[in-house]
Design a protein around this motif. Sequence first.
Motif, PDB file in Angstrom:
ATOM      1  N   LYS A 110       0.621  -1.289  -0.057  1.00 33.91           N
ATOM      2  CA  LYS A 110       0.032  -0.093  -0.008  1.00 33.91           C
ATOM      3  C   LYS A 110       0.964   1.088   0.026  1.00 33.91           C
ATOM      4  CE  LYS A 110      -3.978  -2.239   2.497  1.00 33.91           C
ATOM      5  NZ  LYS A 110      -4.669  -2.105   3.615  1.00 33.91           N
ATOM      6  N   TRP A 111       1.851   1.199   0.808  1.00 34.61           N
ATOM      7  CA  TRP A 111       2.856   2.314   0.774  1.00 34.61           C
ATOM      8  C   TRP A 111       3.354   2.703  -0.591  1.00 34.61           C
ATOM      9  CZ3 TRP A 111       4.630   5.427   4.997  1.00 34.61           C
ATOM     10  CH2 TRP A 111       3.988   4.947   6.456  1.00 34.61           C
ATOM     11  N   GLN A 112       3.861   1.570  -1.236  1.00 37.95           N
ATOM     12  CA  GLN A 112       4.577   1.576  -2.631  1.00 37.95           C
ATOM     13  C   GLN A 112       3.743   2.196  -3.309  1.00 37.95           C
ATOM     14  OE1 GLN A 112       5.573  -2.375  -3.305  1.00 37.95           O
ATOM     15  NE2 GLN A 112       7.353  -2.499  -1.542  1.00 37.95           N
ATOM     16  N   TYR A 113       2.357   1.741  -3.318  1.00 39.52           N
ATOM     17  CA  TYR A 113       1.372   2.168  -4.350  1.00 39.52           C
ATOM     18  C   TYR A 113       1.125   3.682  -4.255  1.00 39.52           C
ATOM     19  CZ  TYR A 113      -3.093   2.830  -6.882  1.00 39.52           C
ATOM     20  OH  TYR A 113      -3.886   3.320  -7.583  1.00 39.52           O
ATOM     21  N   VAL A 114       0.833   4.187  -2.864  1.00 40.79           N
ATOM     22  CA  VAL A 114       0.729   5.309  -2.602  1.00 40.79           C
ATOM     23  C   VAL A 114       1.943   6.484  -3.056  1.00 40.79           C
ATOM     24  CG1 VAL A 114       0.401   7.213  -0.637  1.00 40.79           C
ATOM     25  CG2 VAL A 114      -0.928   5.078  -0.864  1.00 40.79           C
ATOM     26  N   GLU A 115       3.262   5.997  -2.698  1.00 39.66           N
ATOM     27  CA  GLU A 115       4.438   6.802  -3.017  1.00 39.66           C
ATOM     28  C   GLU A 115       4.363   6.905  -4.812  1.00 39.66           C
ATOM     29  OE1 GLU A 115       7.261   4.731  -0.804  1.00 39.66           O
ATOM     30  OE2 GLU A 115       6.517   5.641   0.934  1.00 39.66           O
ATOM     31  N   LYS A 116       4.057   5.800  -5.432  1.00 39.51           N
ATOM     32  CA  LYS A 116       4.286   5.854  -6.841  1.00 39.51           C
ATOM     33  C   LYS A 116       3.357   6.657  -7.409  1.00 39.51           C
ATOM     34  CE  LYS A 116       4.269   2.812 -10.718  1.00 39.51           C
ATOM     35  NZ  LYS A 116       4.027   1.474 -11.624  1.00 39.51           N
ATOM     36  N   LYS A 117       1.995   6.737  -6.606  1.00 40.63           N
ATOM     37  CA  LYS A 117       0.957   7.847  -7.126  1.00 40.63           C
ATOM     38  C   LYS A 117       1.548   9.219  -6.970  1.00 40.63           C
ATOM     39  CE  LYS A 117      -2.894   7.158  -8.324  1.00 40.63           C
ATOM     40  NZ  LYS A 117      -3.373   7.044  -9.870  1.00 40.63           N
ATOM     41  N   LEU A 118       1.942   9.425  -5.797  1.00 40.23           N
ATOM     42  CA  LEU A 118       2.343  10.662  -5.412  1.00 40.23           C
ATOM     43  C   LEU A 118       3.869  11.316  -6.374  1.00 40.23           C
ATOM     44  CD1 LEU A 118       2.430  10.550  -1.672  1.00 40.23           C
ATOM     45  CD2 LEU A 118       0.841  11.706  -2.799  1.00 40.23           C
ATOM     46  N   THR A 119       4.466  10.479  -6.721  1.00 37.01           N
ATOM     47  CA  THR A 119       5.416  10.896  -7.552  1.00 37.01           C
ATOM     48  C   THR A 119       5.293  10.866  -8.996  1.00 37.01           C
ATOM     49  OG1 THR A 119       7.052   9.217  -6.283  1.00 37.01           O
ATOM     50  CG2 THR A 119       7.811   9.599  -8.456  1.00 37.01           C
ATOM     51  N   ASP A 120       3.968  10.184  -9.502  1.00 32.42           N
ATOM     52  CA  ASP A 120       3.454  10.500 -10.787  1.00 32.42           C
ATOM     53  C   ASP A 120       3.022  11.709 -10.678  1.00 32.42           C
ATOM     54  OD1 ASP A 120       2.674   9.493 -13.508  1.00 32.42           O
ATOM     55  OD2 ASP A 120       0.814   9.544 -12.668  1.00 32.42           O
ATOM     56  N   ILE A 121       2.257  12.152  -9.892  1.00 32.12           N
ATOM     57  CA  ILE A 121       1.339  13.404  -9.741  1.00 32.12           C
ATOM     58  C   ILE A 121       2.592  14.566 -10.029  1.00 32.12           C
ATOM     59  CG2 ILE A 121      -0.101  15.000  -8.561  1.00 32.12           C
ATOM     60  CD1 ILE A 121      -1.873  12.555  -7.436  1.00 32.12           C
ATOM     61  N   CYS A 122       3.640  14.447  -9.125  1.00 31.92           N
ATOM     62  CA  CYS A 122       4.577  15.497  -9.010  1.00 31.92           C
ATOM     63  C   CYS A 122       5.372  15.477 -10.578  1.00 31.92           C
ATOM     64  CB  CYS A 122       5.602  15.149  -8.181  1.00 31.92           C
ATOM     65  SG  CYS A 122       5.350  15.304  -6.616  1.00 31.92           S
ATOM     66  N   ARG A 123       5.611  14.400 -11.298  1.00 24.67           N
ATOM     67  CA  ARG A 123       5.831  14.586 -12.711  1.00 24.67           C
ATOM     68  C   ARG A 123       5.123  15.324 -13.341  1.00 24.67           C
ATOM     69  NH1 ARG A 123       4.446  12.315 -17.099  1.00 24.67           N
ATOM     70  NH2 ARG A 123       2.858  10.792 -16.074  1.00 24.67           N
ATOM     71  N   ARG A 124       3.783  15.072 -13.339  1.00 23.67           N
ATOM     72  CA  ARG A 124       2.691  15.828 -14.187  1.00 23.67           C
ATOM     73  C   ARG A 124       2.880  17.451 -13.722  1.00 23.67           C
ATOM     74  NH1 ARG A 124      -2.439  13.153 -13.003  1.00 23.67           N
ATOM     75  NH2 ARG A 124      -1.632  11.361 -11.891  1.00 23.67           N
ATOM     76  N   TYR A 125       2.981  17.584 -12.726  1.00 23.41           N
ATOM     77  CA  TYR A 125       3.187  19.037 -12.016  1.00 23.41           C
ATOM     78  C   TYR A 125       4.657  19.588 -12.302  1.00 23.41           C
ATOM     79  CZ  TYR A 125      -1.504  19.420 -10.383  1.00 23.41           C
ATOM     80  OH  TYR A 125      -2.883  19.404 -10.336  1.00 23.41           O
TER      81      TYR A 125
END
Length: 425
Positions: free
Chosen positions: A17-32
């Motif tokens: 779950k931690w890995q999933y959340v951290e990957k999602k946050l990293t992806d959102i940062c990439r888009r911004y």
Amino acid sequence: MRAPRGTQDILPGTSEKWQYVEKKLTDICRRYNYKEIRTPIFEHTELFQRGVGDSTDIVQKEMYTFEDRGGRSITLRPEGTASTVRSFVQNKLFGLPNQPTKLFYIGPMFRYERPQQGRLRQFVQFGIEALGSDDPSVDAEVMALAMNAYEELGLKSLKLVLNSLGDKQSREDHKNALVQHFSPHKEELCADCQVRLDQNPLRVLDCKKDKDHPAMATAPSILDYLNETSREYFEKVKAHLDVMGIAYEVDPNLVRGLDYYNHTAFEIMSEAEGFGAITTLSGGGRYNGLVEDIGGPETSGIGFAMSIERLLMALEAEGIELPIEDSLDCYIVALGERAEKEAVRLSYQLRQAGVQVDKDYLQRKMKGQFKAADRLHAKYVVVLGEREIEQDAVSVKDMKSGEQIELPLDKIIGFLNKKLAGGNE
């Protein structure tokens, strides 16, 4: 032996779950277009005294500080902004051609406080900092990124609350009004607030002990002390949020207690039933003066930080199951000494080809190995026995359909890769 109080082990089954959340946050940062920064877990204590503030509870009561063998005072980082700004200054990121400098971080922080649900002594914080722009649209972008992150993970019971702290003059006028307002009640306030009234009156508004004191309800609002420049800035921030369709509430009592905070301050809260008494998920704001305090040029910034633990609590409170696949591509069942040796070679080759593979390591019989494959939710089981070795072949069982076929040994990698990619044999 047990883990120290206020810390936790994140075990398999939860770490995904931690890995999933951290990957999602990293992806959102990439888009911004925010880039990752990784700073040391410990820093010189002076950094946090300057960057967080001598009068804060964090510096006065909560930091893990010790002397190293050279007699230097070292502190485990209690938050991420000071370290990020220190790195920004030390590495002269302000001199790069692409500005503002937009950074994000994910990592453990440390505070010595009473452990409770969602508040640990070692916790993981995700945060962003945008340094080098006074544009109100950056303020709105930072809040949008935070709201985006929560919403894409499935949270719905969210509330964005914001306020303006104004520029330096507006804050000074407001602080003087607070001192005048609270001084007649000074002896009725808690010991901390009596000190805060002299050192940093804004922090009185943020006190958990005195929040129900009658003087709190009638305290002067910062919004009444905003000058024209500050009021115009705040209107632009709200207008940008309106354009993006992001709902918000203005709360005049929302403050940031450090001297270098100015203009926008915000928090995102969970309104989910059963989330707990502390509803704040994340908080942030705009600041001036911090970069200069750490030895850099005059540079404004804005950022926020969120606790990953509290994010996971909010997901649980709303009953949100993260789409984490708990399965294994392939399990190799081997029977006999020659088959065991071949299983070692084949598992290595399959892993090199990108297939997720496991095998038996406990010398179990065929039935026990198939049970292990079931427990691991294996999609395919490859069987190697004496007969298969003689024929240079393998038996492959589709665990979902029950279909079983025999293949030449040199075809198994291509077969599994096609099947796992959704293709046909």
